[in-house]
Design a protein around this motif. Structure first.
Motif, short mmCIF file in Angstrom:
data_model
loop_
_atom_site.label_atom_id
_atom_site.label_comp_id
_atom_site.label_asym_id
_atom_site.label_seq_id
_atom_site.Cartn_x
_atom_site.Cartn_y
_atom_site.Cartn_z
N VAL A 1 -5.07 -1.57 14.74
CA VAL A 1 -4.07 -1.14 15.72
C VAL A 1 -2.72 -1.13 15.04
O VAL A 1 -2.31 -2.12 14.41
CB VAL A 1 -4.06 -2.11 16.92
CG1 VAL A 1 -3.02 -1.68 17.95
CG2 VAL A 1 -5.45 -2.21 17.55
N GLY A 2 -2.01 0.00 15.13
CA GLY A 2 -0.73 0.09 14.45
C GLY A 2 0.29 0.91 15.17
O GLY A 2 -0.03 1.80 15.97
N SER A 3 1.56 0.59 14.89
CA SER A 3 2.69 1.36 15.42
C SER A 3 3.70 1.53 14.28
O SER A 3 3.75 0.72 13.36
CB SER A 3 3.34 0.63 16.60
OG SER A 3 3.78 -0.65 16.24
N PRO B 1 -3.22 -11.63 12.64
CA PRO B 1 -1.81 -11.51 13.04
C PRO B 1 -1.24 -10.15 12.64
O PRO B 1 -1.68 -9.55 11.64
CB PRO B 1 -1.12 -12.64 12.28
CG PRO B 1 -2.03 -12.97 11.16
CD PRO B 1 -3.42 -12.60 11.58
N PRO B 2 -0.26 -9.64 13.38
CA PRO B 2 0.39 -8.39 12.99
C PRO B 2 1.14 -8.57 11.67
O PRO B 2 1.63 -9.65 11.36
CB PRO B 2 1.39 -8.12 14.13
CG PRO B 2 0.94 -8.96 15.26
CD PRO B 2 0.25 -10.14 14.66
N ARG B 3 1.20 -7.47 10.91
CA ARG B 3 1.94 -7.49 9.64
C ARG B 3 2.53 -6.11 9.39
O ARG B 3 2.02 -5.10 9.89
CB ARG B 3 1.05 -7.92 8.49
CG ARG B 3 -0.07 -6.92 8.18
CD ARG B 3 -0.94 -7.39 7.03
NE ARG B 3 -1.96 -6.42 6.71
CZ ARG B 3 -1.83 -5.43 5.83
NH1 ARG B 3 -0.70 -5.28 5.18
NH2 ARG B 3 -2.80 -4.58 5.61
N ASP B 4 3.59 -6.09 8.61
CA ASP B 4 4.18 -4.83 8.18
C ASP B 4 3.43 -4.34 6.95
O ASP B 4 3.11 -5.12 6.05
CB ASP B 4 5.66 -5.01 7.83
CG ASP B 4 6.49 -5.39 9.05
OD1 ASP B 4 6.00 -5.23 10.18
OD2 ASP B 4 7.63 -5.85 8.86
N THR B 5 3.13 -3.04 6.91
CA THR B 5 2.38 -2.48 5.79
C THR B 5 3.29 -1.64 4.90
O THR B 5 4.33 -1.15 5.36
CB THR B 5 1.24 -1.59 6.29
OG1 THR B 5 1.81 -0.42 6.93
CG2 THR B 5 0.33 -2.33 7.27
N PRO B 6 2.88 -1.43 3.64
CA PRO B 6 3.66 -0.56 2.75
C PRO B 6 3.65 0.90 3.19
O PRO B 6 4.48 1.69 2.75
CB PRO B 6 2.98 -0.72 1.39
CG PRO B 6 1.99 -1.81 1.51
CD PRO B 6 1.79 -2.09 2.96
N TRP B 7 2.71 1.28 4.05
CA TRP B 7 2.63 2.67 4.51
C TRP B 7 3.40 2.89 5.80
O TRP B 7 3.24 3.91 6.47
CB TRP B 7 1.18 3.13 4.64
CG TRP B 7 0.26 2.19 5.35
CD1 TRP B 7 -0.02 2.13 6.69
CD2 TRP B 7 -0.51 1.15 4.75
NE1 TRP B 7 -0.90 1.12 6.96
CE2 TRP B 7 -1.23 0.49 5.77
CE3 TRP B 7 -0.66 0.69 3.44
CZ2 TRP B 7 -2.08 -0.58 5.54
CZ3 TRP B 7 -1.52 -0.37 3.21
CH2 TRP B 7 -2.21 -0.98 4.25
N GLY B 8 4.27 1.94 6.18
CA GLY B 8 5.22 2.15 7.27
C GLY B 8 4.72 1.85 8.66
O GLY B 8 5.27 2.36 9.63
N LEU B 9 3.69 1.03 8.77
CA LEU B 9 3.18 0.67 10.09
C LEU B 9 3.19 -0.84 10.27
O LEU B 9 3.05 -1.60 9.31
CB LEU B 9 1.74 1.18 10.27
CG LEU B 9 1.57 2.69 10.32
CD1 LEU B 9 0.10 3.06 10.27
CD2 LEU B 9 2.22 3.27 11.57
N ARG B 10 3.34 -1.26 11.49
CA ARG B 10 3.14 -2.65 11.89
C ARG B 10 1.74 -2.66 12.47
O ARG B 10 1.43 -1.90 13.40
CB ARG B 10 4.17 -3.03 12.96
CG ARG B 10 3.99 -4.40 13.53
CD ARG B 10 4.89 -5.37 12.81
NE ARG B 10 4.89 -6.66 13.48
CZ ARG B 10 4.84 -7.81 12.81
NH1 ARG B 10 4.80 -7.82 11.49
NH2 ARG B 10 4.85 -8.93 13.48
N GLU B 11 0.82 -3.46 11.90
CA GLU B 11 -0.55 -3.37 12.37
C GLU B 11 -1.26 -4.72 12.35
O GLU B 11 -0.82 -5.67 11.72
CB GLU B 11 -1.35 -2.34 11.57
CG GLU B 11 -1.62 -2.68 10.15
CD GLU B 11 -2.46 -1.62 9.43
OE1 GLU B 11 -2.38 -0.43 9.76
OE2 GLU B 11 -3.21 -2.01 8.52
N PHE B 12 -2.36 -4.75 13.10
CA PHE B 12 -3.25 -5.91 13.13
C PHE B 12 -4.67 -5.40 13.26
O PHE B 12 -4.91 -4.22 13.49
CB PHE B 12 -2.89 -6.87 14.27
CG PHE B 12 -3.16 -6.36 15.65
CD1 PHE B 12 -4.38 -6.58 16.28
CD2 PHE B 12 -2.18 -5.65 16.35
CE1 PHE B 12 -4.63 -6.13 17.56
CE2 PHE B 12 -2.41 -5.20 17.64
CZ PHE B 12 -3.64 -5.43 18.24
N ALA B 13 -5.61 -6.32 13.10
CA ALA B 13 -7.02 -5.97 13.23
C ALA B 13 -7.67 -6.85 14.29
O ALA B 13 -7.35 -8.03 14.43
CB ALA B 13 -7.74 -6.15 11.90
#
Length: 117
Positions: A112-114, A89-101
């Motif tokens: 994959v991130g935005s 599932p997509p998640r927000d990361t501490p490095w400022g991206l919304r990403e999933f695998a």
């Protein structure tokens, strides 16, 4: 000094035709190399990946990874939700991206991130 203009990671796959079909299902355009080697090209917008059929490819020992920056990770996740393989599932990361695998059947990890909005 020369400028770097693009990059195309080369990803090993066990079955080129199956991999090309899988990338088509993920929204990429695909084409096979016309030479004697089983090699293919997949493109989507400004992203290009090359695929090489490797008979000895073992996803448990020869894993590949790519990071794909996209404009909307949630939208891509929705598009890819029926893909063969494993999708987190997509998640927000501490490095400022919304990403999933996404891990495909050949063992390639696609992160994959935005940017977070």
């Amino acid at each position: 000094m020369a400028a770097f203009e693009s990059v195309a990671p080369i990803i090993p796959v066990s079955d080129l035709e199956a991999a090309l079909a899988r990338y088509r299902s993920l929204g990429f355009t695909t084409r096979s190399y016309d030479g004697s080697e089983p090699y293919g090209f997949v493109d989507r917008d400004n992203v290009s990946l090359h695929l090489t059929e490797s008979p000895g490819h073992d996803p448990l020992t020869t894993a590949s990874m790519v990071y794909l920056y996209v404009s909307d990770a949630d939208a891509v996740h929705t598009e890819w939700s029926g893909a063969e393989g494993r999708l987190s599932p997509p998640r927000d990361t501490p490095w400022g991206l919304r990403e999933f695998a996404y891990v495909d059947p050949d063992g390639t990890l696609h992160r994959v991130g935005s940017p977070l909005r």
